[in-house]
Write a protein that holds these residues in place. Sequence first.
Motif, PDB file in Angstrom:
ATOM      1  N   THR A  44     -27.006 -17.128  37.333  1.00 35.52           N
ATOM      2  CA  THR A  44     -27.333 -15.906  37.732  1.00 35.52           C
ATOM      3  C   THR A  44     -26.469 -16.364  38.638  1.00 35.52           C
ATOM      4  O   THR A  44     -26.386 -16.887  39.605  1.00 35.52           O
ATOM      5  N   LEU A  45     -25.255 -15.393  38.979  1.00 39.16           N
ATOM      6  CA  LEU A  45     -24.743 -15.053  40.157  1.00 39.16           C
ATOM      7  C   LEU A  45     -24.725 -13.949  40.483  1.00 39.16           C
ATOM      8  O   LEU A  45     -24.745 -12.407  40.844  1.00 39.16           O
ATOM      9  N   VAL A  46     -24.825 -14.079  41.964  1.00 34.56           N
ATOM     10  CA  VAL A  46     -24.840 -12.895  42.951  1.00 34.56           C
ATOM     11  C   VAL A  46     -24.077 -12.494  44.036  1.00 34.56           C
ATOM     12  O   VAL A  46     -23.891 -13.780  44.280  1.00 34.56           O
ATOM     13  N   LEU A  47     -23.347 -11.316  44.269  1.00 31.58           N
ATOM     14  CA  LEU A  47     -22.425 -10.941  45.847  1.00 31.58           C
ATOM     15  C   LEU A  47     -22.777  -9.985  46.149  1.00 31.58           C
ATOM     16  O   LEU A  47     -23.160  -8.469  45.092  1.00 31.58           O
ATOM     17  N   ASN A  48     -21.980  -9.397  46.957  1.00 29.96           N
ATOM     18  CA  ASN A  48     -22.512  -8.101  47.767  1.00 29.96           C
ATOM     19  C   ASN A  48     -21.276  -7.205  46.456  1.00 29.96           C
ATOM     20  O   ASN A  48     -20.710  -7.379  45.656  1.00 29.96           O
ATOM     21  N   ASP A  49     -22.652  -5.611  46.838  1.00 29.67           N
ATOM     22  CA  ASP A  49     -21.761  -4.893  45.770  1.00 29.67           C
ATOM     23  C   ASP A  49     -20.657  -3.877  46.049  1.00 29.67           C
ATOM     24  O   ASP A  49     -19.318  -4.139  44.475  1.00 29.67           O
ATOM     25  N   THR A  50     -20.086  -4.137  46.762  1.00 34.76           N
ATOM     26  CA  THR A  50     -18.687  -3.689  46.868  1.00 34.76           C
ATOM     27  C   THR A  50     -17.891  -4.403  46.784  1.00 34.76           C
ATOM     28  O   THR A  50     -16.666  -4.431  46.214  1.00 34.76           O
ATOM     29  N   ALA A  51     -18.281  -6.111  46.948  1.00 29.73           N
ATOM     30  CA  ALA A  51     -16.987  -7.183  46.506  1.00 29.73           C
ATOM     31  C   ALA A  51     -17.166  -6.953  44.575  1.00 29.73           C
ATOM     32  O   ALA A  51     -15.693  -7.342  43.788  1.00 29.73           O
ATOM     33  N   ALA A  52     -18.150  -6.367  44.420  1.00 28.70           N
ATOM     34  CA  ALA A  52     -18.454  -6.255  42.785  1.00 28.70           C
ATOM     35  C   ALA A  52     -17.444  -5.377  42.929  1.00 28.70           C
ATOM     36  O   ALA A  52     -16.468  -5.193  41.595  1.00 28.70           O
ATOM     37  N   GLY A  53     -17.663  -4.454  43.271  1.00 36.90           N
ATOM     38  CA  GLY A  53     -16.994  -2.682  43.046  1.00 36.90           C
ATOM     39  C   GLY A  53     -15.277  -2.957  43.291  1.00 36.90           C
ATOM     40  O   GLY A  53     -14.121  -2.592  42.890  1.00 36.90           O
ATOM     41  N   GLY A  54     -15.171  -3.650  44.052  1.00 38.22           N
ATOM     42  CA  GLY A  54     -13.944  -4.625  44.254  1.00 38.22           C
ATOM     43  C   GLY A  54     -13.152  -5.324  43.482  1.00 38.22           C
ATOM     44  O   GLY A  54     -11.713  -5.492  42.995  1.00 38.22           O
ATOM     45  N   MET A  55     -13.814  -5.709  42.771  1.00 38.01           N
ATOM     46  CA  MET A  55     -14.000  -7.003  41.513  1.00 38.01           C
ATOM     47  C   MET A  55     -12.803  -5.616  39.729  1.00 38.01           C
ATOM     48  O   MET A  55     -11.581  -6.348  39.376  1.00 38.01           O
ATOM     49  N   ALA A  56     -13.756  -4.599  40.637  1.00 36.41           N
ATOM     50  CA  ALA A  56     -13.208  -4.456  38.738  1.00 36.41           C
ATOM     51  C   ALA A  56     -12.184  -3.102  39.245  1.00 36.41           C
ATOM     52  O   ALA A  56     -11.345  -3.136  38.350  1.00 36.41           O
ATOM     53  N   GLU A  57     -11.777  -2.932  40.690  1.00 34.58           N
ATOM     54  CA  GLU A  57     -10.723  -2.349  40.822  1.00 34.58           C
ATOM     55  C   GLU A  57      -9.285  -3.180  41.074  1.00 34.58           C
ATOM     56  O   GLU A  57      -8.528  -3.049  40.547  1.00 34.58           O
ATOM     57  N   LEU A  58      -9.700  -4.240  41.269  1.00 33.30           N
ATOM     58  CA  LEU A  58      -8.896  -5.105  41.529  1.00 33.30           C
ATOM     59  C   LEU A  58      -8.013  -5.769  40.438  1.00 33.30           C
ATOM     60  O   LEU A  58      -6.691  -5.703  39.639  1.00 33.30           O
ATOM     61  N   TYR A  59      -9.286  -6.068  39.335  1.00 35.83           N
ATOM     62  CA  TYR A  59      -8.760  -6.769  37.450  1.00 35.83           C
ATOM     63  C   TYR A  59      -8.056  -5.761  36.602  1.00 35.83           C
ATOM     64  O   TYR A  59      -7.432  -5.553  35.661  1.00 35.83           O
TER      65      TYR A  59
ATOM     66  N   ALA B 129     -19.616  -6.918  38.210  1.00 39.49           N
ATOM     67  CA  ALA B 129     -20.515  -7.667  37.865  1.00 39.49           C
ATOM     68  C   ALA B 129     -19.464  -8.235  36.868  1.00 39.49           C
ATOM     69  O   ALA B 129     -19.600 -10.104  36.531  1.00 39.49           O
ATOM     70  N   LEU B 130     -19.118  -8.013  35.233  1.00 40.15           N
ATOM     71  CA  LEU B 130     -18.865  -8.378  34.181  1.00 40.15           C
ATOM     72  C   LEU B 130     -17.822  -9.277  34.488  1.00 40.15           C
ATOM     73  O   LEU B 130     -17.795 -10.695  34.343  1.00 40.15           O
ATOM     74  N   LEU B 131     -17.223  -9.240  35.787  1.00 43.05           N
ATOM     75  CA  LEU B 131     -15.474  -9.613  35.227  1.00 43.05           C
ATOM     76  C   LEU B 131     -15.609 -10.876  36.538  1.00 43.05           C
ATOM     77  O   LEU B 131     -15.380 -12.060  36.108  1.00 43.05           O
ATOM     78  N   SER B 132     -16.845 -10.638  37.676  1.00 44.24           N
ATOM     79  CA  SER B 132     -17.082 -12.360  39.057  1.00 44.24           C
ATOM     80  C   SER B 132     -17.362 -13.399  37.894  1.00 44.24           C
ATOM     81  O   SER B 132     -16.743 -14.322  38.295  1.00 44.24           O
ATOM     82  N   VAL B 133     -18.239 -13.222  36.943  1.00 43.74           N
ATOM     83  CA  VAL B 133     -18.594 -14.441  36.124  1.00 43.74           C
ATOM     84  C   VAL B 133     -17.368 -15.368  35.508  1.00 43.74           C
ATOM     85  O   VAL B 133     -17.232 -16.613  36.475  1.00 43.74           O
ATOM     86  N   LYS B 134     -16.551 -14.820  35.661  1.00 43.02           N
ATOM     87  CA  LYS B 134     -15.560 -15.344  34.809  1.00 43.02           C
ATOM     88  C   LYS B 134     -13.788 -15.225  35.594  1.00 43.02           C
ATOM     89  O   LYS B 134     -13.186 -17.101  36.285  1.00 43.02           O
ATOM     90  N   TYR B 135     -14.047 -14.731  36.472  1.00 44.34           N
ATOM     91  CA  TYR B 135     -12.820 -14.378  37.433  1.00 44.34           C
ATOM     92  C   TYR B 135     -12.695 -14.448  39.102  1.00 44.34           C
ATOM     93  O   TYR B 135     -11.866 -14.909  39.603  1.00 44.34           O
ATOM     94  N   LEU B 136     -14.333 -14.294  39.328  1.00 43.44           N
ATOM     95  CA  LEU B 136     -14.510 -14.519  40.912  1.00 43.44           C
ATOM     96  C   LEU B 136     -14.526 -15.993  41.990  1.00 43.44           C
ATOM     97  O   LEU B 136     -14.648 -17.003  41.026  1.00 43.44           O
ATOM     98  N   GLN B 137     -13.230 -15.663  42.842  1.00 43.39           N
ATOM     99  CA  GLN B 137     -12.605 -17.163  43.795  1.00 43.39           C
ATOM    100  C   GLN B 137     -12.989 -15.979  45.074  1.00 43.39           C
ATOM    101  O   GLN B 137     -12.244 -15.514  45.425  1.00 43.39           O
ATOM    102  N   TYR B 138     -13.603 -17.338  45.404  1.00 46.38           N
ATOM    103  CA  TYR B 138     -12.960 -17.515  46.943  1.00 46.38           C
ATOM    104  C   TYR B 138     -12.290 -17.921  48.452  1.00 46.38           C
ATOM    105  O   TYR B 138     -11.915 -18.568  47.267  1.00 46.38           O
ATOM    106  N   ILE B 139     -12.221 -16.888  49.133  1.00 45.54           N
ATOM    107  CA  ILE B 139     -11.414 -18.039  50.409  1.00 45.54           C
ATOM    108  C   ILE B 139     -11.400 -17.973  51.584  1.00 45.54           C
ATOM    109  O   ILE B 139     -12.430 -17.160  52.183  1.00 45.54           O
TER     110      ILE B 139
END
Length: 323
Positions: free
Chosen positions: A105-120, A313-323
């Motif tokens: 399981t990967l957990v992140l803030n919901d707005t971070a997840a929403g941002g991943m959707a819009e970014l990708y 959230a679906l995209l994050s497992v594959k694409y999430l990177q932190y800075i």
Amino acid sequence: MEYRLAVEIGGTKQQIAVGSEEGDIIDKRSVKLEMKRGSADILDWLTSNVSTMLESAECSINKICVGFGGPFDTVNGRAICSIQVPGWDDFSITQWFCDTFHKETLVLNDTAAGGMAELYKGAGAGSPCFFYTNIGTGIGGSLFIHKKFFNGTGRGAFYLGNTWVPDWTADRTGGNTGTHSSAGKSIRLEKICSGKSIEERLNRFDYAASSPYLKSLGRPLTCFDLENGVNAGDSFCIRELDAIADSFALGLANVLACSGADTIAIGGGVAKMGDILFDRIRAAMRKYEFIANAGTYKIVPSIFMDDAVLVGALLSVKYLQYI
């Protein structure tokens, strides 16, 4: 193609979806819980419905990704708290999912997840410096620089709803039509512009007394009653939405000055008002923007809206990177 289970834990709405690692949703369940016991009601619903979704899925699922509606410690996998729902303080969400469903399981803030959707796949595609926020039960924020999420010290950053703006609401109690005469008073942006705060304010005794349109409805008021009042030409509703957009733009202008974002996308239920809200935000931004930012950015609605957290959230497992 690999498939995931995505979960949105919100302040009002709870969602689960099965989908691909590229963000395509196959099956989805949504509910708005009464939550008399706070987080316990959400956990009970998740226990039953995640299990059912996993059992009924026609594809193999070996990973879960969760968008949690509150500040989250990504280093330790624990919720710091929820601003909206009691019971999440220092709760190990990651461990709970692993122990309950026996899936990575990967957990992140919901707005971070929403941002991943819009970014990708959405409104921020191709943006080198992208900011996503939502106006829903609460207000969040997430900044992505060259597709990497800026996570501060591991506990999130750019929490737009927790920045401070002038508080003009006291001047309107009792039907007063004042705007910004409460000089010196300030309030967290979320407490004045979120969907929850807007509706609480509209339903406060005598707050909307000067609005013929809202008074005529004779029932609890919603954000969309405010929208309809604006469309009907009600002067109170117009002033109220003007002030909401002005405060929100002030918060965004501060984010813009600090980040230099080229694209700002806004989701959440209140953003569904569309142009009558976005046109006001854009106009107010022109008052507050720093000269270096003028003409360098755009403000756009979310493409995914209600599904943004699930898709991200679906995209994050594959694409999430932190800075």
